[in-house]
Structure formats: structure tokens, C-alpha cells
Write an enzyme that holds these catalytic residues in place. Sequence first.
Site, PDB file in Angstrom:
ATOM      1  CG  HIS A 146      -0.286  -0.363   2.506  1.00 45.22           C
ATOM      2  ND1 HIS A 146      -0.130  -1.669   2.929  1.00 45.22           N
ATOM      3  CD2 HIS A 146       0.280   0.405   3.470  1.00 45.22           C
ATOM      4  CE1 HIS A 146       0.485  -1.690   4.092  1.00 45.22           C
ATOM      5  NE2 HIS A 146       0.744  -0.451   4.444  1.00 45.22           N
ATOM      6  CE1 TYR A 152      -8.019   5.675   2.606  1.00 47.32           C
ATOM      7  CE2 TYR A 152      -6.123   7.123   2.890  1.00 47.32           C
ATOM      8  CZ  TYR A 152      -7.439   6.799   3.160  1.00 47.32           C
ATOM      9  OH  TYR A 152      -8.184   7.605   3.986  1.00 47.32           O
ATOM     10  CB  THR A 153      -4.616  -1.204  -0.812  1.00 52.82           C
ATOM     11  OG1 THR A 153      -4.031  -1.536   0.446  1.00 52.82           O
ATOM     12  CG2 THR A 153      -4.114  -2.183  -1.867  1.00 52.82           C
ATOM     13  CB  CYS A 167      -8.176  -5.759   5.228  1.00 52.07           C
ATOM     14  SG  CYS A 167      -7.811  -3.989   5.216  1.00 52.07           S
TER      15      CYS A 167
END
Length: 342
Positions: free
Chosen positions: A137, A153-154, A308
Amino acid sequence: MNDHVLFLGSFVLTFTTLFVGSRFLNAKLEEAGYDFSRLILIGLEPKGDTTPAGKDSMSFSSSTIGYTHFVALALALASSAFIYLKFASPKRKPVLDPKVWQEFTLKEKVVVSPNTAIYRFALRHPDDVLGLPIGQHISISAEINGKEIVRSYTPTSSDDDLGHFDLLIKSYEKGNISRYVSLLKIGDKVRVRGPKGFFKYNPTLAREIGMIAGGTGITPMLQIIHAALKNPADRTRLSLIYANVNVEDILLKKELDDLAAAYPNRFSVYYVLNNPPEGWTGGVGFVTKAQIEKYLPHTADDIKLLMCGPPPMMTAMKKHLAELNYPAPRTVSKLEDQVFLF
């Protein structure tokens, strides 16, 4: 630059060798009494051919040889140009630098739910690649109320997508970075650094991967799902439990359903909702131990289980996994762990 010099040098050497070799072979064949042009165009002709060997014949032979060399040269140049453009032209290095903050411009925003959107940020050149390994990420930084705030954030995009990267972000009323991004206008910039993280997907990582995601926790899962399914050499089986509050909160549901339909032997998804609509056939309430046992791979040395989502959900999932005899995830998960928490 060194690659260019090496390529041009090898081309000149190869072409010179072929040209000199063809001239030498031509001379030897003529000494033996063979017409080189007829040998190339018709086939081997024995000595003592009844064809007149006058001046016109020699002229025809010389012109044909010259023509043959010209065609050979043109083909060699065309082939070399193609090979050079295809394989030897310089490729841009990955844009990301884990030590340097860089700014990228918002070029597009696609709303996918009332409080969630896909934000597309442009890289500097249209053929640039972000350079993010699958499963890792990036960090986004912004100054909010006089303080520097950083969140991870990915991207849902990959390095197959040139010139941009996409972020799927759900904005919260009291969120810092998420609300900051939601207020960006086209042309505004964000500060980004990366890659970061300890997970790096590859096709031989596991026989089967189970996934538990909540809300925007779907983003690292989606990145891995895309990478695995688009690779014809990858045989990893993937199973996902995806939990949300309402049906409209299920991000990219059509995309997930389309992938499950296209790869029924490799990918499955099971949805769980707190507030299901009438006629709902998925899970109701919170993700349960029974659902994990039914829809995800059982603990084994050749499987991975990825998680997640919101912290309270992850705490509950750890308890379920312990009761099902999965190894407990570490505080900071590592690639070798059977249970990996993003």
C-alpha cells in the site's frame, strides 16, 4: 545509454558478419561454377549448365545479387528496429519512492456510493507505472488543522495501468484523510509515499487463500484477486467473506460477482450484512465462526488467510480463528504468517 550502445554494437557486429559471410559464400560458389542468383531463387544447379554465360547473363547475375543484398539489408534493418522498439527501448522506472513524498494530481472521480468514490490520480507521464507490488500500500499525507496526518491506502489499480493509479476511499464525517480526499477538486494534488507493507503476492504463495474483509477493507483483497485471476499460469483458489452494514455499502459488488461468475472454480464470494434487505440470501449480522469454517479454507501449511476491516471486526475474527485452531496473527504480520492482518 549503455543498453543502447550494447544493442547497436551487437547489431553492427551481427550484420557485418552476415554480410561478409554472404559475400565469401557467393565468391566460392561462382568459383565452383554456380550462378548465385539461380541458386537462391531456383535451387542448386549443377556445373556445366547450358545457360549462356555471356555478358548479359553476368549482368543479370550481378544485378540480382545486388538486389538480394539490398532486400536482406532492408529486412535486417526493419527487424532490428522492431526488436529495438519492443525490447531495448528504455522503460520508465517505478514512480514510487519509499523515502520521498511526491505530489500527484486528481484527474477523475467516480462516485460508487453516497459516501465512497474511486479517485484517479495522474502520474507525470502517460506511460509511467506506479511501481506498487501486489499486496502492498501507499501513504497519503495532508496538513489538517495544523497537524500532519498520514493514512495508508491500497490502490485498486496495478502496474498494468499506465499513467495513473486509483484509490477506492470511503469518506467519514469525522475522518481526517478520507474527508480531505473527498473534498478535493479535479486538478488538486495529494502527497504520496510508498510502497510499504510486508505482504507481496506471487502465484506460488499458497494453494488457497481465504479472505475476510469489512467495508473498504476490500481494497487489498481486490488487488490480489485481480492479479491472481488475470494470470493464466496462476492456479491459486480464492474465497472471500465480505461484510457490510447495508446492501448499498457493498463496494464494487457487480465487479466481484462478475469475477465469481467468470472464474467459478477459482473464486467465490459470500456477503454478510447487518441490515439485509427483504429476500436477502447471504449472511445476516456479523461474520460468524460457522461461516468461516464453511466458506474459507481450513488451517493448513499451504493456505493463507488475509483480513482487513474495522478494528472491532478484526478483534472478533481473531477470536473465531483461534477457536478454529488457526495460528494467531502477530501484532505486525509478516509474509510467512498463515494469518495475515493488513
